[in-house]
Design an enzyme around this catalytic site. Structure first.
Site, mmCIF file in Angstrom:
data_model
loop_
_atom_site.group_PDB
_atom_site.id
_atom_site.type_symbol
_atom_site.label_atom_id
_atom_site.label_comp_id
_atom_site.label_asym_id
_atom_site.label_seq_id
_atom_site.Cartn_x
_atom_site.Cartn_y
_atom_site.Cartn_z
ATOM 1 N N THR A 1 -49.345 -25.430 33.387
ATOM 2 C CA THR A 1 -48.697 -24.900 34.595
ATOM 3 C C THR A 1 -47.947 -23.610 34.282
ATOM 4 O O THR A 1 -48.129 -22.592 34.956
ATOM 5 C CB THR A 1 -47.751 -25.965 35.181
ATOM 6 O OG1 THR A 1 -48.541 -27.097 35.560
ATOM 7 C CG2 THR A 1 -46.978 -25.441 36.379
ATOM 8 N N ASN B 1 -60.951 -29.387 37.895
ATOM 9 C CA ASN B 1 -60.375 -30.659 37.465
ATOM 10 C C ASN B 1 -60.711 -31.828 38.379
ATOM 11 O O ASN B 1 -60.572 -32.981 37.989
ATOM 12 C CB ASN B 1 -58.851 -30.534 37.335
ATOM 13 C CG ASN B 1 -58.216 -29.887 38.534
ATOM 14 O OD1 ASN B 1 -58.568 -28.775 38.919
ATOM 15 N ND2 ASN B 1 -57.282 -30.572 39.158
ATOM 16 N N GLN C 1 -59.425 -27.652 31.598
ATOM 17 C CA GLN C 1 -60.375 -28.777 31.619
ATOM 18 C C GLN C 1 -61.616 -28.503 30.782
ATOM 19 O O GLN C 1 -62.426 -29.402 30.591
ATOM 20 C CB GLN C 1 -60.794 -29.101 33.062
ATOM 21 C CG GLN C 1 -59.689 -29.667 33.926
ATOM 22 C CD GLN C 1 -59.280 -31.101 33.531
ATOM 23 O OE1 GLN C 1 -59.992 -31.808 32.820
ATOM 24 N NE2 GLN C 1 -58.106 -31.523 33.986
ATOM 25 N N SER D 1 -53.966 -26.463 27.765
ATOM 26 C CA SER D 1 -52.871 -27.438 27.812
ATOM 27 C C SER D 1 -53.123 -28.519 26.773
ATOM 28 O O SER D 1 -54.220 -29.089 26.711
ATOM 29 C CB SER D 1 -52.824 -28.057 29.213
ATOM 30 O OG SER D 1 -51.965 -29.175 29.223
ATOM 31 N N HIS E 1 -52.001 -31.656 26.368
ATOM 32 C CA HIS E 1 -52.175 -33.084 26.672
ATOM 33 C C HIS E 1 -53.538 -33.437 27.256
ATOM 34 O O HIS E 1 -53.854 -34.617 27.412
ATOM 35 C CB HIS E 1 -51.027 -33.599 27.559
ATOM 36 C CG HIS E 1 -51.075 -33.167 28.992
ATOM 37 N ND1 HIS E 1 -51.542 -33.990 29.979
ATOM 38 C CD2 HIS E 1 -50.702 -32.030 29.600
ATOM 39 C CE1 HIS E 1 -51.441 -33.359 31.151
ATOM 40 N NE2 HIS E 1 -50.938 -32.169 30.938
ATOM 41 N N THR F 1 -35.837 -21.067 22.339
ATOM 42 C CA THR F 1 -36.189 -21.441 20.965
ATOM 43 C C THR F 1 -37.591 -22.060 20.944
ATOM 44 O O THR F 1 -37.878 -22.987 21.706
ATOM 45 C CB THR F 1 -35.159 -22.454 20.424
ATOM 46 O OG1 THR F 1 -33.873 -21.847 20.512
ATOM 47 C CG2 THR F 1 -35.457 -22.834 18.980
ATOM 48 N N CYS G 1 -54.026 -35.445 38.766
ATOM 49 C CA CYS G 1 -53.297 -34.699 37.749
ATOM 50 C C CYS G 1 -52.351 -33.696 38.374
ATOM 51 O O CYS G 1 -51.532 -33.104 37.698
ATOM 52 C CB CYS G 1 -54.220 -34.029 36.748
ATOM 53 S SG CYS G 1 -55.247 -32.786 37.453
HETATM 54 C C1 LIG Z 1 -57.305 -27.199 35.673
HETATM 55 C C2 LIG Z 1 -55.868 -27.476 35.360
HETATM 56 N N1 LIG Z 1 -55.015 -26.442 35.227
HETATM 57 C C3 LIG Z 1 -53.723 -26.620 34.935
HETATM 58 C C4 LIG Z 1 -53.199 -27.897 34.766
HETATM 59 C C5 LIG Z 1 -51.736 -28.056 34.467
HETATM 60 O O1 LIG Z 1 -51.522 -28.361 33.112
HETATM 61 P P1 LIG Z 1 -50.144 -29.037 32.647
HETATM 62 O O2 LIG Z 1 -50.191 -30.475 33.074
HETATM 63 O O3 LIG Z 1 -50.149 -28.880 31.152
HETATM 64 O O4 LIG Z 1 -49.037 -28.282 33.274
HETATM 65 C C6 LIG Z 1 -54.055 -29.014 34.920
HETATM 66 C C7 LIG Z 1 -53.572 -30.400 34.793
HETATM 67 O O5 LIG Z 1 -52.793 -30.898 35.505
HETATM 68 C C8 LIG Z 1 -55.424 -28.789 35.213
HETATM 69 O O6 LIG Z 1 -56.277 -29.815 35.349
#
Ligand SMILES: Cc1ncc(COP(=O)(O)O)c(C=O)c1O
Length: 377
Positions: free
Chosen positions: A70, A149, A178, A198, A200, A236, A320
């Site tokens: 994000t 996504n 993704q 990202s 996670h 930091t 998500c």
């Molecule tokens: C295509 C896409 N972009 C951005 C994000 C946002 O990533 P994060 O959860 O690390 O903020 C997600 C997941 O939620 C995603 O699927």
């Protein structure tokens, strides 16, 4: 429990967790400090940066560590728009981006920027012809996601990059959250100028990500403070997050596993296709790990609860990004028929899955359809 919601988030890899703990224990000093412990932390940080850039095929590129996809998308869209403001105020994106891009675009519109949203067809695919027709001399940023996504559509990123370079001076950013680890992602020659990743989503840790870009075209910073990350992201730097992200990226490089995802996806599609009153949202060009389906006049939550009661975790298509249970913007954009709109669920594979999970999903799916009185002839 069978976990099939890997597009929302993945289970952290053991090795990644170990690195994170080790670095926090042994190299906890502030990497900006000039004492020895600080220097050691800084060395680790810079090594992680180098590793990531080399994975992206851009050893001479640059990157900013962020709190996730994000923040990286916000920094890219808003930061590059502000950095190139003197050249123009026109931006292009698609109508199916993640909210971290779309809402940033909406903000830019309030600041005098003009945003064009590329439409998609029923498979979620943009038209490169439309992209070409929308490029103007004053276009400064184009942001097009690599893999969607919600339904897994792969956009023709290399072709987009070529067209953008041939017809404009715009910076080309791609949200590769993704796709990284599932498809080749690179900042090399004919790729995008900037990518978001990202941690996670690739068996790394939540709250960590990057915006990587070609050297010499930094975005304008969105936060203010001590000027860390060469002034691009004050605060930091979380060295352990950076090391853990580099590790997650190393181990999630495209490998044999992806072939299995593709086989499982095809297998599921073949299994579900004969059933009445289910639409498979299966674009021809799709990521190997995502299959979305839509039930006729059955709410997605009802299906999710049934699967949950039978030991399988799946999600609604946009889980998500929010807890919303109404049809998301992607489902609207592909023009799914009204009677299917609220019945979308997404199955997404990850490295902890095995083929037996797919077999069990099929069994539960068959029971669900029997309960609904729907056949497969
Ligand atoms: C295509 C896409 N972009 C951005 C994000 C946002 O990533 P994060 O959860 O690390 O903020 C997600 C997941 O939620 C995603 O699927």
């Amino acid at each position: 429990m069978i976990y099939f919601d890997n597009s929302a988030t993945t289970c952290p890899d053991e090795g990644v967790l170990t690195s994170f703990i080790e670095v926090n224990k042994r190299f906890f000093a502030n990497p900006a400090s000039i004492h020895l412990a600080g220097k050691q932390a800084e060395t680790l940080l810079e090594k992680s940066r180098e590793q990531i850039l080399s994975i992206l095929g851009a050893p001479d590129g640059d990157l900013v560590f962020t709190s996730g996809g994000t923040e990286a998308n916000n920094l890219s869209v808003i930061g590059f728009a502000r950095a190139f403001r003197s050249r123009g105020n026109h931006i292009i994106t698609t109508e199916i981006e993640h909210p971290s891009v779309l809402n940033a675009m909406e903000y830019l519109e309030t600041q005098g920027f003009v945003v064009d949203y590329l439409t998609v067809d029923e498979q979620g695919l943009i038209s490169v012809e439309e992209l070409k027709s929308k490029l103007r001399p004053e276009t400064i940023v184009v942001s097009i996601m690599h893999v969607n996504n919600e339904i897994g559509t792969i956009q023709p990123i290399a072709e987009c990059a070529r067209i953008i370079k041939e017809h404009s001076r715009a910076l080309f950013h791609s949200d590769t959250v993704q796709s990284f680890g599932k498809l080749p992602v690179s900042l090399k020659g004919d790729g995008p100028d900037a990518v978001t990743i990202s941690a996670h989503k690739i068996n790394g840790l939540k709250g960590s990500g990057i915006l990587a870009f070609r050297r010499g075209i930094p975005p304008q910073a969105l936060n203010f403070g001590g000027g860390q990350e060469r002034g691009l992201r004050s605060g930091t730097v979380a060295v352990a997050d950076a090391v853990a992200l580099a590790k997650a990226m190393r181990i999630s490089m495209v490998d044999e596993e992806q072939k299995e995802f593709r086989q499982w996806r095809n297998r599921l599609i073949d299994f579900i296709a004969p059933y009445d009153d289910v639409v498979i949202l299966a674009p021809d060009q799709a990521a190997p790990h995502i299959v979305s389906i839509a039930f006729y006049r059955v709410k997605g939550e009802v299906a999710i609860n049934f699967f949950q009661e039978n030991g399988i975790t799946v999600s609604t298509s946009s889980a998500c990004s929010s807890k919303s249970t109404t049809a998301g913007h992607v489902i609207e954009a592909i023009g799914l028929a009204e009677k299917y709109k609220n019945g979308v669920i997404r199955i997404s594979f990850g490295k902890n899955n095995i083929e037996q999970h797919v077999v069990e999903f099929e069994q539960v799916f068959a029971r669900f359809m029997a309960l609904l009185g729907r056949g497969n002839d």
